[in-house]
Design an enzyme around this catalytic site. Structure first.
Site, mmCIF file in Angstrom:
data_model
loop_
_atom_site.group_PDB
_atom_site.id
_atom_site.type_symbol
_atom_site.label_atom_id
_atom_site.label_comp_id
_atom_site.label_asym_id
_atom_site.label_seq_id
_atom_site.Cartn_x
_atom_site.Cartn_y
_atom_site.Cartn_z
ATOM 1 N N SER A 110 2.865 -0.252 -5.793
ATOM 2 C CA SER A 110 4.239 -0.366 -6.274
ATOM 3 C C SER A 110 4.508 -1.757 -6.849
ATOM 4 O O SER A 110 5.178 -1.893 -7.877
ATOM 5 C CB SER A 110 5.227 -0.044 -5.154
ATOM 6 O OG SER A 110 5.003 -0.881 -4.027
ATOM 7 N N LYS A 111 3.983 -2.797 -6.203
ATOM 8 C CA LYS A 111 4.173 -4.154 -6.736
ATOM 9 C C LYS A 111 3.375 -4.343 -8.022
ATOM 10 O O LYS A 111 3.847 -4.994 -8.963
ATOM 11 C CB LYS A 111 3.743 -5.193 -5.696
ATOM 12 C CG LYS A 111 4.561 -5.194 -4.405
ATOM 13 C CD LYS A 111 4.101 -6.312 -3.491
ATOM 14 C CE LYS A 111 4.775 -6.247 -2.132
ATOM 15 N NZ LYS A 111 4.346 -5.063 -1.338
ATOM 16 N N CYS B 279 4.669 -8.730 5.318
ATOM 17 C CA CYS B 279 5.791 -8.005 5.916
ATOM 18 C C CYS B 279 5.849 -8.316 7.410
ATOM 19 O O CYS B 279 6.180 -7.458 8.228
ATOM 20 C CB CYS B 279 5.689 -6.504 5.661
ATOM 21 S SG CYS B 279 4.115 -5.762 6.107
#
Length: 748
Positions: free
Chosen positions: A181-182, A305
């Site tokens: 996604s990044k 994260c």
């Protein structure tokens, strides 16, 4: 016996397990709800001090126990950006007014995401997926995600690419890219600023996860990417005579994930402080490798994260310490001002046991000093002043209803002559390093350092990675002189093995290296390709050339034999159409490549009015007889030979722009568009499929009669027993029932 494959018992059991997992805490028959408590987690972060007050800490833990809301962003390079925004802005038709008596807020903008393309929805992911009230909105989100108009992505995951400051001519490396996604976000930014010579290399250590990247990149329709399969800490610095250095690097490293408790409830039960401690060395090695691959003046974003300073500030400090001022943290206070972030920590404590915490390595008992590396401890006061760890950013869940995340933006200000190993004190003392730009020096020394840095930057630009291949050994040795020594890697002699061949797959080969002159000539003639079309950038994975891909010029150069293990590159441009008879050109253009290739086409393009397009969409199998279209459209199709055709139409949701759709001209005119793409277009245009005709029983012909079914007395008795609820024939001792006698159809 049926196995555990498709349709077997394993599939049913897996479905049952998924249903149970989705229904956690809903009542009998489901798995018990996970208890969102971990006393050790709370004790650890109270002592670490990521927040300063008990009230703030209580707010953090309360947010951690709430499920994560749904977030997504609109893909900025798609055709339907404004159309999707318009649909979301009128969300009253998609979002229920209330659920279980509680009022529901429509999706709102993420205040910090550029151009108003990021959205936050208060409904939780599991509720969105399973609740009947949200079915319409969930269907819309899924269809637009599959087509590539939106990307379902956690809000904090969108932050790191925004700090990279990518430009069209940049070479970008995503060191730990999967699921992608990044990487997709970076590719969007690269394309959104105009077509340049830039390239994104998406790397992952897991080959299977690399294919997730392939699927993610396919949805974007941009060929400026290469997918590689390397351990991030061992990513090659040299390939096929080219020094691998990058303008931008993203290091989103593996971590304990203790900032994801809102979406990963099982982490409440599994979390231990040792998880972060065990990943510290790997994270440090990946970050230091990234710094080696970064060109002077380039920018690197390090992110996790996790909220643990052992995985965050300690890793960043280890790089700053080893680089001796060649790398420094960037002050990003003016970037994304609407994003609420906490400053990084300059001091923290390291937990050795439940009641033993240490702030300095020297305070550790001798028996513990081998277990805990010095780099996990806070920097000294002098180092803290030079490192500016307060420029790091920590995003906390209770500030803007997100997950937990850590980001550090690093700039390389000088060449790295050596990255020291903290374990080797002698090497650290003996290393010849560049003057530290962080140390306090005289004005004359500072001026001298600036001049040296400018000279180094000029030299670095002359030997810029990928752009200038090094042809001779002397040149290679000169380029490699500034690189740190890495054990097990030879820099002056390079292997000639074809690493771009992955086990079990054919290598990616430029078409120019195959006997493809006749093929390219036929493509140019059939499609009317303009002279500016980059034929030299066509690549394939098979010698019979069943599929053709278009790659960018820098990506084609990377296909040369060398150290890179390439998994995929380029955009699928054409595939060979199955044929029963010879055709002028058996290739058809794939839907995902149309935005790229249509500007080069001089033939095989038909522009149709919107009404004709709707007729083609509603036709069974999207196959339309020309007689059902307008005379002008029918004449345009009839004038074409059998083969691929591109249908262009101006849609009411995208006024002033012709959108291309792939098709095939045969006896009929057929749209060849992937099912998910067509479903998305129908959804946005509110085109309903025609009702399916109910199968009718064939009427008996006038010349045929069917004799009625007749039963014997015993059969009639058995039928009566069934109607009365008695055991049927053959059950519970009842006499077996013979088959009824059916007389055959007879023709008179």
């Amino acid at each position: 016996m049926r196995g555990r494959g498709r349709g077997g018992k394993g599939r049913k059991r897996g479905q049952q397990r998924r249903e149970q997992k989705e229904g956690e805490g809903k009542g009998d028959g489901y798995w018990p709800e996970i208890t969102k408590e971990n006393a050790l987690y709370e004790q650890y972060y109270r002592n670490v001090g990521i927040v300063k007050s008990e009230e703030d800490f209580a707010g953090l833990m309360a947010a951690m126990r709430r499920p994560l809301p749904t977030t997504f962003r609109i893909v900025s390079t798609g055709y339907f950006v404004q159309a999707v925004k318009d649909v979301i802005s009128k969300a009253s038709s998609l979002v229920p007014a209330d659920v279980a008596g509680e009022k529901v807020e429509p999706p709102r903008l993420l205040p910090w995401y550029p151009n108003g393309l990021g959205y936050h929805c208060s409904v939780f992911r599991r509720e969105l997926r399973t609740s009947g009230e949200w079915q319409t909105f969930h269907k819309f989100i899924v269809s637009q995600h599959e087509q590539g108009n939106i990307c379902r992505q956690e809000a904090v995951s969108m932050i790191p690419p925004l700090f990279l400051d990518v430009h069209p001519n940049h070479f970008v490396l995503d060191m730990c890219a999967a699921p992608g996604s990044k990487t997709g976000q970076i590719l969007e930014i690269l394309e959104g600023q105009g077509h340049g010579s830039g390239l994104v290399i998406a790397n992952d250590a897991d080959k299977d996860r690399c294919y997730m990247l392939v699927h993610q990149m396919k949805r974007l329709g941009n060929p400026a990417f290469v997918i590689t399969n390397h351990r991030a800490e061992l990513f090659p610095s040299y390939h096929a005579g080219m020094q691998m250095q990058f303008d931008r690097i993203l290091c989103d490293v593996p971590c304990s994930g203790d900032g994801t408790l809102r979406k990963n409830a099982d982490a409440w039960r599994k979390w231990q402080p040792s998880q972060g401690m065990g990943l510290h060395r790997l994270q440090s090695s990946i970050l230091q490798r990234g710094a080696q691959l970064l060109r002077v003046g380039g920018r690197l974003v390090y992110s996790t994260c996790s909220l643990n300073p052992v995985e965050d500030e300690a890793v960043v400090a280890s790089l700053l310490r080893a680089s001796h001022g060649a790398c420094e943290l960037v002050d990003t206070a003016t970037e994304l001002p609407s994003l609420i972030r906490r400053t990084g920590l300059a001091t923290w404590k390291v937990m050795v046991s439940l009641d033993r915490w240490f702030a300095k390595f020297e305070e550790l008992p001798p028996d513990k000093q081998r277990k805990y590396p010095p780099s996990v401890f806070p920097p000294t006061e002098e180092e803290a002043k030079a490192f500016h760890l307060d420029r790091c950013m920590r995003v906390l869940p209770h500030d803007q209803d997100t997950g937990g995340f850590f980001i550090a933006v690093i700039q390389k200000t000088a060449a790295l002559s050596k990255l020291d190993d903290d374990k080797d004190a002698e090497k650290l003392a003996a290393a010849e390093v560049e003057p530290s730009v962080c140390a306090a020096t005289s004005a004359a020394a500072q001026q001298q350092q600036q001049q040296q840095q400018q000279q180094q930057q000029q030299q670095q630009q002359q030997t810029d990675a990928v752009r200038l291949p090094v042809k001779d050994e002397a040149g290679a040795a000169a380029v490699n002189a500034d690189l740190p020594e890495i054990p097990g890697e030879i820099r002056t002699k390079r292997s000639t093995h074809s690493w771009n061949k992955i086990a079990g797959e054919d290598p990616i080969t430029p078409l120019s290296q195959l006997d493809s002159k006749g093929l390219t000539d036929s493509l140019v003639q059939f499609f009317g390709l303009s002279p500016s079309f980059p034929l030299q950038q066509l690549v394939t994975r098979s010698k019979d050339m069943k599929r053709l891909y278009i790659a960018t010029e820098p990506a084609v150069r990377l296909l040369a034999p060398g150290n890179l293990k390439l998994v995929n590159t380029g955009l699928r441009l054409m595939r060979r159409h199955k044929q029963r008879q010879p055709l002028p050109c058996p290739f058809r253009i794939c839907q995902e490549a149309l935005p790229f290739v249509v500007p080069f086409l001089g033939k095989r393009v038909v522009t149709v009015p919107y009404d004709d397009f709707v007729t083609m969409v509603k036709a069974p199998g999207h196959s339309t007889p020309p007689s059902t279209l307008s005379p002008a459209t029918a004449a345009a199709f009839e004038a074409l030979d059998t083969g691929c055709v591109i249908v262009q139409v101006e849609l009411p949701i995208v006024p002033g722009k012709l959108l291309p759709f792939g098709g095939w001209k045969g006896k009929n005119c057929q749209l060849l568009v992937p099912r998910v793409d067509m479903a998305s277009v129908k959804n946005l245009l509110h085109i309903e499929d025609p009702p399916k005709a109910q199968p009718q029983q064939p009427a008996a012909s006038a010349t045929a009669t069917v004799a009625p079914v007749t039963y014997t007395a015993a059969e009639e008795e058995s039928r009566k027993r069934k109607a009365e609820g008695a055991p049927a024939a053959g059950e519970d001792g009842a006499p077996a029932e013979p088959a009824p006698k059916v007389q055959a159809i007879t023709k008179s």
